[in-house]
Design a protein around this motif. Structure first.
Motif, short mmCIF file in Angstrom:
data_model
loop_
_atom_site.label_atom_id
_atom_site.label_comp_id
_atom_site.label_asym_id
_atom_site.label_seq_id
_atom_site.Cartn_x
_atom_site.Cartn_y
_atom_site.Cartn_z
N ASN A 16 0.79 -1.21 0.00
CA ASN A 16 0.00 0.00 0.00
C ASN A 16 0.83 1.28 0.00
OD1 ASN A 16 -2.57 0.79 -0.11
ND2 ASN A 16 -2.90 0.81 2.10
N TYR B 22 -12.55 -0.70 5.89
CA TYR B 22 -11.66 -0.71 4.75
C TYR B 22 -10.29 -0.18 5.13
CZ TYR B 22 -15.81 -1.79 2.31
OH TYR B 22 -16.94 -2.42 1.93
N THR B 23 -9.89 -0.55 6.33
CA THR B 23 -8.63 -0.05 6.85
C THR B 23 -7.44 -0.55 6.04
OG1 THR B 23 -7.22 0.05 8.78
CG2 THR B 23 -8.52 -1.94 8.52
N ILE B 24 -7.61 -1.65 5.34
CA ILE B 24 -6.50 -2.18 4.53
C ILE B 24 -5.99 -1.14 3.56
CG2 ILE B 24 -6.50 -4.67 4.38
CD1 ILE B 24 -8.79 -4.32 2.27
N LEU B 25 -6.88 -0.33 3.03
CA LEU B 25 -6.42 0.65 2.06
C LEU B 25 -5.88 1.90 2.74
CD1 LEU B 25 -8.97 0.37 -0.80
CD2 LEU B 25 -6.66 -0.51 -0.62
#
Lengths: 283, 283
Positions: free
Chosen positions: B139, B234-237
């Motif tokens: 990311n 959507y913390t991954i992004l």
DNA sequence: AAGATATTTTGAAAATTTTTTTCAAAAATA
DNA sequence: TATTTTTGAAAAAAATTTTCAAAATATCTT
């Protein structure tokens, strides 16, 4: 949520003359209340303390304390003035503050030029694409890479090409059902425009993300996604317009995740769990 | 103006154990103070009221009342809305609007945790570095690439490494006078943390850009640049925190350009004119 | 290293300030 | 004139700040 000033305006007709004195004073000296105790305010308004408490209750608050707190919160936003240019005497932190102002403005402006229909179309075309190629050069390369990264996470077949030769080659090998996305702030980057033109000739659907206005790239795009930033200084970096581009890709990505079948959503979960073993701490 | 959170962080070393309890509680539950009286807060922090007043004074405020008011002002942006959840019925345009809200909030929050001193130091160290390497994975890779691009334009010797093997190798070949920058939202990406650790051992100055809070990467960084975003979904992004990272790099870049000798400024002009032949229209 | 002394940190209670409630007088309305 | 509403002074309650001695910590002495 309705603001304090708005509430005051709305409830003004229901107030008695003393409460109106408070309303009038507050309308004129909004933020000043923050430093005042209830009896200081009572003196200034020429009324009693009890009336101020009643006034606060009328606005739906528990009392004077809450009124003060609420006004403190609301005046935090208002307080900022609107200066933009970076001065040579600015500290790095000053520059940061000016930058985030620019970004906020560009995002708001983009909201006004981005077509709801076009972005919806774009999201759906991308979602159902057989293959997605993204073209970005120089400044826009990182946006293209970022988009690739997102789409891969969503389980889509996406590749970013940030090299003009590769772009030309990749574009010529597309087919109907594929999607080519060109990212260019000016919309005038020769190689990206050419690649998009080539892509369209193969039958692929073409999408561009570019700043609002006439530009060569629009002619070769089936779907146009516009950003809007009025950068005058250091325009080469087009910082705030790139943030807007990122936000557009992010919205499309999120939309696709929300509307995907189970498999794609699982792909995201997979990507997340795969990352856990790479962290010292488990978020 | 320095924010409350920043002041707390800066003055933390000077505090006794009871004051630190207040500092810790506030760092974790910032806005919550708005609804609490001084003795409620004292109970929560396990200390006396007097200590809270002393704590407030240490931050340069008149007392608890002012502390509450100041926090109310600072948390104004955060308080409104919070994290806007995306619904499955949202149009892509709706999602875009929610996203730009998130971004605006994260930028405002970052303003309160980004240390003016640290970013100034970072900018100067980078400006005078013999060589700059930037580490980002997954990311954060695109952020690293973006930073490299900016620094190259400013005439600096910068390379982004987005591959863990290359990072390890590059880190081990640094020297005193070099700068290594690690980008990691969580601050817990093993490879980036290790690369930064290695870099520091070679005598290079290490800088990290990470979300506010305790994290492994801080220990290996001479300079810590904090962002702040309260992403839950959507913390991954970690979209909005990445925007904050971009803004930080942009501020540093701009600062360097402003403070550089003529040669570096010329390098930017060179880069710009070199691009003109690549455009159909002249801006 | 142990003990003595000085300094700093701390919270309970007192003092003060601020906010809220009460209630009767004044003003407005019927 | 009677009734209702609005109002502010004073009382009550709550919240904040100050004081001060005890506890904890650091510094010095032997």
């Amino acid at each position: 949520m309705e603001s304090i000033l708005l509430k005051i305006k709305r409830l003004y007709p229901e107030m008695g003359s003393s409460e109106r004195k408070i309303a009038d004073w507050l309308t004129a000296n909004f933020q000043e209340i923050i430093g005042l105790s209830i009896n200081e305010l009572a003196t200034r308004c020429g009324c009693g303390e009890a009336t101020i408490v009643r006034f606060s209750r009328r606005l739906g608050l528990s009392g004077y304390q809450e009124l003060k707190l609420k006004i403190a919160q609301e005046s935090a936003n208002t307080a900022q003035g609107g200066v933009l240019g970076v001065e040579s005497t600015d500290s790095c932190y000053d520059i940061f503050n000016k930058r985030i102002r620019d970004i906020a403005v560009a995002l708001e402006n983009t909201k006004t030029v981005l077509s709801p229909d076009e972005i919806e179309k774009a999201a759906n075309v991308i979602k159902d694409a057989r293959r997605i190629v993204i073209f970005g050069l120089g400044n826009s390369a990182s946006i293209a890479v970022d988009a690739q990264h997102k789409f891969l996470r969503a389980g889509l077949d996406a590749i970013a090409y940030c090299d003009n030769h590769m772009q030309a080659i990749a574009a010529s090998h597309l087919h109907k059902g594929d999607v080519a996305i060109g990212v260019s702030h000016s919309g005038a980057s020769i190689d990206v425009v050419d690649a998009l033109k080539t892509a369209r000739e193969t039958g692929a659907t073409t999408i561009c993300i570019t700043n609002f206005g006439e530009s060569p790239i629009n002619e070769h795009s089936d779907i146009v996604l516009n950003t809007r930033s009025d950068e005058t200084k250091y325009t080469i970096l087009a910082m705030s317009s790139r943030i807007a581009q990122l936000a557009i890709f992010d919205a499309i990505y999120t939309y696709i995740v929300m509307h995907s079948n189970k498999a794609a959503v699982r792909a995201i979960k997979d990507a997340e769990t795969a990352l856990h073993s790479k962290k010292y701490i488990q978020n």
